[in-house]
Design a protein around this motif. Structure first.
Motif, PDB file in Angstrom:
ATOM      1  N   ILE A  97       0.833  -1.197   0.000  1.00  0.00           N
ATOM      2  CA  ILE A  97       0.000   0.000   0.000  1.00  0.00           C
ATOM      3  C   ILE A  97       0.869   1.248   0.000  1.00  0.00           C
ATOM      4  O   ILE A  97       1.630   1.469   0.947  1.00  0.00           O
ATOM      5  CB  ILE A  97      -0.920   0.026   1.242  1.00  0.00           C
ATOM      6  CG1 ILE A  97      -1.570  -1.340   1.483  1.00  0.00           C
ATOM      7  CG2 ILE A  97      -1.984   1.107   1.102  1.00  0.00           C
ATOM      8  CD1 ILE A  97      -2.139  -1.499   2.865  1.00  0.00           C
ATOM      9  N   PRO A  98       0.772   2.080  -1.025  1.00  0.00           N
ATOM     10  CA  PRO A  98       1.550   3.328  -1.020  1.00  0.00           C
ATOM     11  C   PRO A  98       0.946   4.334  -0.044  1.00  0.00           C
ATOM     12  O   PRO A  98      -0.240   4.633  -0.114  1.00  0.00           O
ATOM     13  CB  PRO A  98       1.438   3.816  -2.467  1.00  0.00           C
ATOM     14  CG  PRO A  98       0.134   3.247  -2.941  1.00  0.00           C
ATOM     15  CD  PRO A  98      -0.036   1.929  -2.243  1.00  0.00           C
ATOM     16  N   ARG A  99       1.752   4.828   0.864  1.00  0.00           N
ATOM     17  CA  ARG A  99       1.241   5.764   1.863  1.00  0.00           C
ATOM     18  C   ARG A  99       1.296   7.214   1.393  1.00  0.00           C
ATOM     19  O   ARG A  99       0.599   8.074   1.941  1.00  0.00           O
ATOM     20  CB  ARG A  99       2.023   5.608   3.168  1.00  0.00           C
ATOM     21  CG  ARG A  99       3.469   6.063   3.085  1.00  0.00           C
ATOM     22  CD  ARG A  99       4.245   5.759   4.343  1.00  0.00           C
ATOM     23  NE  ARG A  99       4.482   4.341   4.498  1.00  0.00           N
ATOM     24  CZ  ARG A  99       5.264   3.827   5.433  1.00  0.00           C
ATOM     25  NH1 ARG A  99       5.858   4.610   6.310  1.00  0.00           N
ATOM     26  NH2 ARG A  99       5.443   2.527   5.516  1.00  0.00           N
ATOM     27  N   SER A 100       2.164   7.490   0.409  1.00  0.00           N
ATOM     28  CA  SER A 100       2.292   8.849  -0.120  1.00  0.00           C
ATOM     29  C   SER A 100       2.945   8.765  -1.494  1.00  0.00           C
ATOM     30  O   SER A 100       3.248   7.669  -1.987  1.00  0.00           O
ATOM     31  CB  SER A 100       3.121   9.727   0.825  1.00  0.00           C
ATOM     32  OG  SER A 100       4.431   9.203   0.973  1.00  0.00           O
ATOM     33  N   GLY A 101       3.176   9.907  -2.109  1.00  0.00           N
ATOM     34  CA  GLY A 101       3.798   9.916  -3.425  1.00  0.00           C
ATOM     35  C   GLY A 101       2.775   9.968  -4.545  1.00  0.00           C
ATOM     36  O   GLY A 101       1.568  10.074  -4.324  1.00  0.00           O
ATOM     37  N   ALA A 102       3.272   9.844  -5.777  1.00  0.00           N
ATOM     38  CA  ALA A 102       2.402   9.979  -6.944  1.00  0.00           C
ATOM     39  C   ALA A 102       1.445   8.809  -7.103  1.00  0.00           C
ATOM     40  O   ALA A 102       0.313   8.972  -7.546  1.00  0.00           O
ATOM     41  CB  ALA A 102       3.256  10.131  -8.211  1.00  0.00           C
ATOM     42  N   SER A 103       1.895   7.614  -6.741  1.00  0.00           N
ATOM     43  CA  SER A 103       1.061   6.430  -6.936  1.00  0.00           C
ATOM     44  C   SER A 103       0.036   6.263  -5.824  1.00  0.00           C
ATOM     45  O   SER A 103       0.336   6.475  -4.640  1.00  0.00           O
ATOM     46  CB  SER A 103       1.928   5.175  -7.006  1.00  0.00           C
ATOM     47  OG  SER A 103       1.112   4.015  -7.085  1.00  0.00           O
ATOM     48  N   SER A 104      -1.162   5.872  -6.214  1.00  0.00           N
ATOM     49  CA  SER A 104      -2.200   5.545  -5.229  1.00  0.00           C
ATOM     50  C   SER A 104      -2.757   4.148  -5.502  1.00  0.00           C
ATOM     51  O   SER A 104      -3.887   3.837  -5.152  1.00  0.00           O
ATOM     52  CB  SER A 104      -3.331   6.575  -5.279  1.00  0.00           C
ATOM     53  OG  SER A 104      -3.956   6.591  -6.560  1.00  0.00           O
ATOM     54  N   ILE A 105      -1.941   3.298  -6.130  1.00  0.00           N
ATOM     55  CA  ILE A 105      -2.362   1.945  -6.494  1.00  0.00           C
ATOM     56  C   ILE A 105      -1.833   0.937  -5.484  1.00  0.00           C
ATOM     57  O   ILE A 105      -0.616   0.792  -5.299  1.00  0.00           O
ATOM     58  CB  ILE A 105      -1.870   1.563  -7.905  1.00  0.00           C
ATOM     59  CG1 ILE A 105      -2.377   2.567  -8.938  1.00  0.00           C
ATOM     60  CG2 ILE A 105      -2.327   0.148  -8.255  1.00  0.00           C
ATOM     61  CD1 ILE A 105      -3.889   2.637  -9.039  1.00  0.00           C
ATOM     62  N   ALA A 106      -2.735   0.252  -4.798  1.00  0.00           N
ATOM     63  CA  ALA A 106      -2.373  -0.832  -3.891  1.00  0.00           C
ATOM     64  C   ALA A 106      -2.333  -2.128  -4.692  1.00  0.00           C
ATOM     65  O   ALA A 106      -3.226  -2.402  -5.499  1.00  0.00           O
ATOM     66  CB  ALA A 106      -3.384  -0.948  -2.758  1.00  0.00           C
ATOM     67  N   SER A 107      -1.286  -2.920  -4.474  1.00  0.00           N
ATOM     68  CA  SER A 107      -1.124  -4.191  -5.187  1.00  0.00           C
ATOM     69  C   SER A 107      -1.392  -5.350  -4.244  1.00  0.00           C
ATOM     70  O   SER A 107      -0.816  -5.422  -3.155  1.00  0.00           O
ATOM     71  CB  SER A 107       0.296  -4.300  -5.757  1.00  0.00           C
ATOM     72  OG  SER A 107       0.534  -3.268  -6.700  1.00  0.00           O
ATOM     73  N   MET A 108      -2.266  -6.255  -4.665  1.00  0.00           N
ATOM     74  CA  MET A 108      -2.652  -7.414  -3.861  1.00  0.00           C
ATOM     75  C   MET A 108      -2.108  -8.677  -4.515  1.00  0.00           C
ATOM     76  O   MET A 108      -2.230  -8.849  -5.729  1.00  0.00           O
ATOM     77  CB  MET A 108      -4.172  -7.491  -3.735  1.00  0.00           C
ATOM     78  CG  MET A 108      -4.811  -6.223  -3.200  1.00  0.00           C
ATOM     79  SD  MET A 108      -6.625  -6.311  -3.191  1.00  0.00           S
ATOM     80  CE  MET A 108      -7.031  -4.640  -2.651  1.00  0.00           C
ATOM     81  N   TYR A 109      -1.534  -9.571  -3.692  1.00  0.00           N
ATOM     82  CA  TYR A 109      -0.936 -10.803  -4.200  1.00  0.00           C
ATOM     83  C   TYR A 109      -1.515 -12.010  -3.461  1.00  0.00           C
ATOM     84  O   TYR A 109      -1.636 -11.992  -2.227  1.00  0.00           O
ATOM     85  CB  TYR A 109       0.584 -10.792  -4.011  1.00  0.00           C
ATOM     86  CG  TYR A 109       1.272  -9.572  -4.554  1.00  0.00           C
ATOM     87  CD1 TYR A 109       1.640  -9.484  -5.897  1.00  0.00           C
ATOM     88  CD2 TYR A 109       1.559  -8.488  -3.728  1.00  0.00           C
ATOM     89  CE1 TYR A 109       2.271  -8.366  -6.405  1.00  0.00           C
ATOM     90  CE2 TYR A 109       2.195  -7.361  -4.223  1.00  0.00           C
ATOM     91  CZ  TYR A 109       2.547  -7.301  -5.557  1.00  0.00           C
ATOM     92  OH  TYR A 109       3.172  -6.190  -6.048  1.00  0.00           O
ATOM     93  N   ARG A 110      -1.838 -13.055  -4.211  1.00  0.00           N
ATOM     94  CA  ARG A 110      -2.318 -14.309  -3.639  1.00  0.00           C
ATOM     95  C   ARG A 110      -1.207 -15.356  -3.725  1.00  0.00           C
ATOM     96  O   ARG A 110      -0.757 -15.691  -4.815  1.00  0.00           O
ATOM     97  CB  ARG A 110      -3.559 -14.807  -4.378  1.00  0.00           C
ATOM     98  CG  ARG A 110      -4.792 -13.940  -4.192  1.00  0.00           C
ATOM     99  CD  ARG A 110      -5.928 -14.357  -5.129  1.00  0.00           C
ATOM    100  NE  ARG A 110      -6.003 -15.797  -5.233  1.00  0.00           N
ATOM    101  CZ  ARG A 110      -6.120 -16.465  -6.386  1.00  0.00           C
ATOM    102  NH1 ARG A 110      -6.159 -15.792  -7.535  1.00  0.00           N
ATOM    103  NH2 ARG A 110      -6.184 -17.768  -6.396  1.00  0.00           N
ATOM    104  N   ILE A 111      -0.778 -15.850  -2.560  1.00  0.00           N
ATOM    105  CA  ILE A 111       0.276 -16.863  -2.497  1.00  0.00           C
ATOM    106  C   ILE A 111      -0.339 -18.184  -2.078  1.00  0.00           C
ATOM    107  O   ILE A 111      -0.997 -18.275  -1.038  1.00  0.00           O
ATOM    108  CB  ILE A 111       1.369 -16.461  -1.483  1.00  0.00           C
ATOM    109  CG1 ILE A 111       1.973 -15.103  -1.857  1.00  0.00           C
ATOM    110  CG2 ILE A 111       2.456 -17.527  -1.410  1.00  0.00           C
ATOM    111  CD1 ILE A 111       2.935 -14.559  -0.818  1.00  0.00           C
ATOM    112  N   ASP A 112      -0.149 -19.214  -2.891  1.00  0.00           N
ATOM    113  CA  ASP A 112      -0.608 -20.550  -2.533  1.00  0.00           C
ATOM    114  C   ASP A 112       0.213 -21.028  -1.337  1.00  0.00           C
ATOM    115  O   ASP A 112       1.436 -21.127  -1.416  1.00  0.00           O
ATOM    116  CB  ASP A 112      -0.424 -21.509  -3.712  1.00  0.00           C
ATOM    117  CG  ASP A 112      -0.991 -22.886  -3.441  1.00  0.00           C
ATOM    118  OD1 ASP A 112      -0.442 -23.585  -2.565  1.00  0.00           O
ATOM    119  OD2 ASP A 112      -1.955 -23.286  -4.107  1.00  0.00           O
TER     120      ASP A 112
END
Length: 410
Positions: free
Chosen positions: A141-156
């Motif tokens: 989760i980006p807390r600041s900066g230009a990006s506001s995209i959270a990346s979610m990953y599924r690990i088996d």
């Protein structure tokens, strides 16, 4: 999202280095089906600063007595700031890379009960990780900066391979000019509920907010991880906190959320509502307006610092020691969310440096919780009874602060 396209998207983000195991008796069998005759091995993690900070994995058959030390014992892990989770009888150690990629290391037990590494790979540093079905869900989760995209990953959890994921614009989730910063993720039924705090994310007062008296839970389907709804309320503040889970699901399928009511602006608490517990009834996506557990009132003015579910409606609460503030020597209590009762824990150390409130285990009967308590006089593993609130001291851990307690079967 098709599996092939998912793997193509995440291949550029994750570099895998898997460790294979031989087929002899030393091979971990964490994925083997239960026979009902397994033994339990406890894993105690400890951090020491003796020669630069290092995290150790210690194992024991009995944590109710005796002592254990990091000196000449246990597995030393590379890097510090480790976080832990178990699923499918595997123990996952996540290195917090502080913005850089960090290792995700998987351990399992051999047939003889020896802890062995089964997998290791580099992954994005994440702020949220949770067990969902037979997977580990992690979120960057980006807390600041230009990006506001959270990346979610599924690990088996069985293969320790990333099998999918999704991305989410957290400004669009918040819809108020701030960012939705997920505090944690909890599986509720067949969905994943993600409480979040609304933060400015401006790089100056990054975790401050203009909305201190509101509560939000984002509801995602799984495994697609598509946002379905945001559940809202205004009787307390956000649930959980940074790196701290604030939402549990009980045996009945109901969900309970725990708020510290400690939202800030320019480092000053601006929440005007009390620290409290909210409820989401099974099968609904709304807060139950007939339920409000005012923990701050029941505790004599103290706010919740963190929470951990014991079972049967009982929850271990770590409370801030200073009345009305998010500071002070930690104090432990047991809350009954069914009867809305609050009991201070007795026989616990009077002075507590830190605890493993967020990384602990329950007893097999779900009547008690086992956690590490670090004090100025030493570090011990304690068992706290959910019905009585009485703490019983067990094994002493020497050579480092206890950071987590876990258990595996073999």
């Amino acid at each position: 999202m098709k599996k092939s396209s998912t793997l193509a998207i995440f291949a550029a983000l994750i570099a895998f280095t898997s460790f294979s195991c031989s087929s002899d008796s030393d091979s971990p069998d964490g994925g083997a089906p239960s026979t009902g005759t397994e033994k339990t091995k406890y894993i105690i993690t400890a951090t020491t600063g003796a020669e630069g900070i290092a995290d150790y994995l210690l194992t024991a058959d009995d944590i109710s007595k005796g002592s254990i030390t990091t000196t000449g014992n246990g597995l030393e892990q590379d890097g510090s700031y480790r976080f832990y989770i178990t699923n499918q009888n595997k123990f996952f150690s996540l290195l917090y890379g502080q913005g850089n990629p960090g290792a995700v290391t998987t351990y399992a037990l051999t047939a003889e009960g020896k802890l062995a590494k089964t997998s290791n790979f580099q992954a994005e540093t994440v702020q949220v990780f949770a067990a969902v079905n037979k997977e580990i869900l992690t979120i960057k989760i980006p807390r600041s900066g230009a990006s506001s995209i959270a990346s979610m990953y599924r690990i088996d959890a069985t293969s320790s391979l990333i099998v999918g994921g999704a991305q989410q614009d957290i400004k669009k989730v918040a819809k108020n000019g701030e960012r939705a910063h997920y505090t944690w993720a909890t599986q509720v039924g067949d969905k994943v509920y993600m409480p979040y705090m609304s933060i400015k994310g401006d790089g100056v007062d990054t975790f401050g907010t203009k909305y201190p008296d509101s509560t939000w839970v984002a509801v995602y389907n799984y495994p697609e991880l598509k946002l379905e709804k945001v559940i809202k309320d205004n009787r307390t503040s956000y649930l959980g906190s940074y790196f701290s889970n604030g939402l549990i699901q009980d045996e009945k399928g109901d969900a309970y959320g725990f708020s510290s009511a400690a939202a800030t602006s320019n480092s000053v608490i601006t929440s005007t509502k009390p620290s409290a517990v909210l409820k989401i009834k099974k099968g609904t996506t709304e807060f139950d307006q007939s339920y409000f557990f005012n923990v701050q009132e029941k505790s004599g003015g103290h706010k919740i610092s963190s929470s951990s579910y014991i079972g049967k409606g009982k929850v271990l609460l770590q409370m801030y020691g200073d009345i009305g503030k998010d500071s002070g020597v930690p104090k432990l209590a047991v809350a009954d969310v069914y009867n809305q009762t609050f009991t201070w824990v007795t026989s616990a150390p009077a002075k507590i440096n830190s605890t493993t409130t967020s990384y602990n285990i329950t007893t097999e009967d779900n009547n008690s919780i086992i956690l590490g308590i670090n004090t100025p006089d030493g570090n011990w593993i304690y068992t706290i009874n959910g019905a009585t609130g009485v703490a019983t001291r067990g094994m002493k851990v020497e050579g480092g602060d206890i950071t987590a307690i876990a258990k595996l079967k073999y």
